[in-house]
Design a protein around this motif. Structure first.
Motif, mmCIF file in Angstrom:
data_model
loop_
_atom_site.group_PDB
_atom_site.id
_atom_site.type_symbol
_atom_site.label_atom_id
_atom_site.label_comp_id
_atom_site.label_asym_id
_atom_site.label_seq_id
_atom_site.Cartn_x
_atom_site.Cartn_y
_atom_site.Cartn_z
ATOM 1 N N GLY A 36 4.029 6.431 7.124
ATOM 2 C CA GLY A 36 3.644 5.679 7.877
ATOM 3 C C GLY A 36 1.710 5.696 8.195
ATOM 4 N N THR A 37 1.740 6.236 9.172
ATOM 5 C CA THR A 37 0.978 6.255 10.010
ATOM 6 C C THR A 37 -0.175 6.993 10.160
ATOM 7 O OG1 THR A 37 2.409 5.370 12.091
ATOM 8 C CG2 THR A 37 -0.043 5.279 12.588
ATOM 9 N N GLU B 274 -7.654 6.427 4.910
ATOM 10 C CA GLU B 274 -9.040 5.858 5.404
ATOM 11 C C GLU B 274 -10.124 7.032 5.372
ATOM 12 O OE1 GLU B 274 -8.587 3.822 9.524
ATOM 13 O OE2 GLU B 274 -7.855 2.285 8.413
ATOM 14 N N ALA C 202 6.245 5.390 4.505
ATOM 15 C CA ALA C 202 7.589 5.213 4.859
ATOM 16 C C ALA C 202 8.589 4.559 4.846
ATOM 17 C CB ALA C 202 6.881 3.536 5.676
ATOM 18 N N PRO D 113 0.883 3.984 2.503
ATOM 19 C CA PRO D 113 1.699 4.768 2.956
ATOM 20 C C PRO D 113 3.097 3.528 3.125
ATOM 21 C CG PRO D 113 -0.820 4.529 3.452
ATOM 22 C CD PRO D 113 -0.134 3.650 2.268
ATOM 23 N N ALA D 114 2.877 2.164 2.879
ATOM 24 C CA ALA D 114 3.989 1.653 3.610
ATOM 25 C C ALA D 114 5.352 2.225 2.229
ATOM 26 C CB ALA D 114 3.846 0.553 2.969
ATOM 27 N N ILE E 118 0.623 -0.917 0.309
ATOM 28 C CA ILE E 118 0.266 0.018 0.255
ATOM 29 C C ILE E 118 1.347 1.481 0.401
ATOM 30 C CG2 ILE E 118 -2.255 -1.309 1.593
ATOM 31 C CD1 ILE E 118 -0.759 -0.065 3.858
ATOM 32 N N GLU F 58 -1.662 7.295 6.640
ATOM 33 C CA GLU F 58 -2.836 5.455 6.563
ATOM 34 C C GLU F 58 -4.138 6.268 7.039
ATOM 35 O OE1 GLU F 58 -2.272 1.935 7.854
ATOM 36 O OE2 GLU F 58 -4.085 1.820 8.974
#
Lengths: 240, 107
Positions: A219-220, A227, A188, A184-185, A182, A223
């Protein structure tokens, strides 16, 4: 089913993963030797730490004469994910004796977790399930001990001209890239890498910690943003 | 001596993290934000180790075609993304490194 059948079922489920683990153990042994770590200590890491990627990082950082505190900190950050495994397995291990809890926690690696949690989700925290976990964990443990010992043994006879230290970035690439499913990964990974380059000259390898924290935060945050935006997206059209 | 201390401390911390929630009897839910953040630990930490290995030579940024490690790393990344096979990735990376090193020596 008898406990022993659960045990062997766990071993069997772990087998395909062992094929991938074995070469990593070999490479670790060789790398540790190259880094000038005494074989006994290198093998000790395999049984005391028993966590592949942090052992790779350990070998690399010792090689670069990084201060001990920073090495320990790096090991801690790399192994943080085990808390997630612990949290996820805890409900199933609720009724076990303290001895079992300690033993199975010690065997809780990425690969053993992957196999054990699938079984727990199928059968719940039944009596046989922890023998299954134990079988998977012990199979992985033995493979890791044997392969890293073999790496320490064979590695000594490999020609010094081979760029073996390149095995470390290659191993990490092989672990990270397939997991970047994904955005965000990916963000990151990229942001952590970039900060690692910018902050490389910081003393005590602090750049590494700073970079890792940056990647985790990026990343967090991304994400949770993805969402939040995902809700109106569903009203228009499905992505892809 | 220091190596053994690192081993002991690292081992205790790692075991502590594996044991943490099992020991707390699973009474506590992991907060959602932390659960999320933990997923990003592997890509972040591992990239932070890989990038300097590829991009820096002798502590300086090296984006030239003479940087065999960077080129070989890019090959490995492509192979990893394509095949998702760790053995193939490592093999491809090594072969690429040997090829690029030979090429840059020949120049």
């Amino acid at each position: 089913m008898k406990p022993s059948s659960h045990f062997w079922a766990g071993v069997r489920a772990e087998l395909p993963l062992l094929v991938g683990v074995f070469p990593f153990g070999l490479i670790y042994g060789t790398l540790a030797l190259n880094a000038g770590i005494p074989p006994i200590a290198a093998q000790g890491m395999s049984s005391i730490l028993f966590a592949g990627s942090s052992q790779f990082a350990f070998a690399q950082l010792v090689h670069e004469s990084t201060p001990a505190l920073v090495i320990v900190l790096t090991i801690a950050v790399i192994n943080l994910r085990h808390m997630l495994y612990s949290a996820s397995l805890a409900p199933f291990m609720h009724d076990l004796s303290m001895r079992w809890k300690i033993l199975l926690s010690y065997l809780m690696t990425d690969e053993a977790y992957a196999v054990a949690v699938l079984n727990y989700e199928r059968v719940g925290g039944t009596a046989g399930a922890h023998y299954y976990f134990f079988g998977a964990g012990l199979a992985l443990w033995s493979t890791w001990q044997i392969s890293s010992a073999l790496g320490l043994w064979v590695g000594a006879s490999l020609p010094a001209a081979l760029p073996l230290d390149f095995a470390l970035p290659l191993t990490f690439i092989a672990m990270v890239v397939p997991a970047l499913k994904i955005r965000p990964a990916v963000a990151a990974a990229l942001s952590a890498g970039l900060v690692a380059l910018l902050a490389y000259s910081l003393p005590y390898k602090l750049g590494l910690i700073l970079a890792a924290l940056t990647g985790i935060v990026v990343g967090t945050i991304l994400e949770s943003r993805v969402e939040r935006n995902a809700i109106p997206l569903h009203n228009k059209e499905e992505p892809k | 001596m220091t190596i053994w201390l690192i081993m002991l401390a690292g081992g205790l911390i790692t075991f502590g993290m594996r044991f943490s929630f099992v020991w707390l009897l699973g009474r506590f839910e992991v907060p959602e934000t932390m659960r999320r953040a933990l997923h990003y630990v592997p890509p972040a930490v591992l990239s932070a180790i890989v990038f300097p290995e590829l991009f820096l030579s002798e502590n300086h940024l090296d984006l030239s075609l003479g940087n065999a490690r960077l080129l070989a790393g890019l090959v490995a990344i492509a192979v990893a993304a394509w095949t998702k096979n760790s053995l193939l990735t490592i093999l491809a990376g090594f072969v690429a490194l040997l090829v690029f090193e030979t090429l840059s020596l020949a120049r």
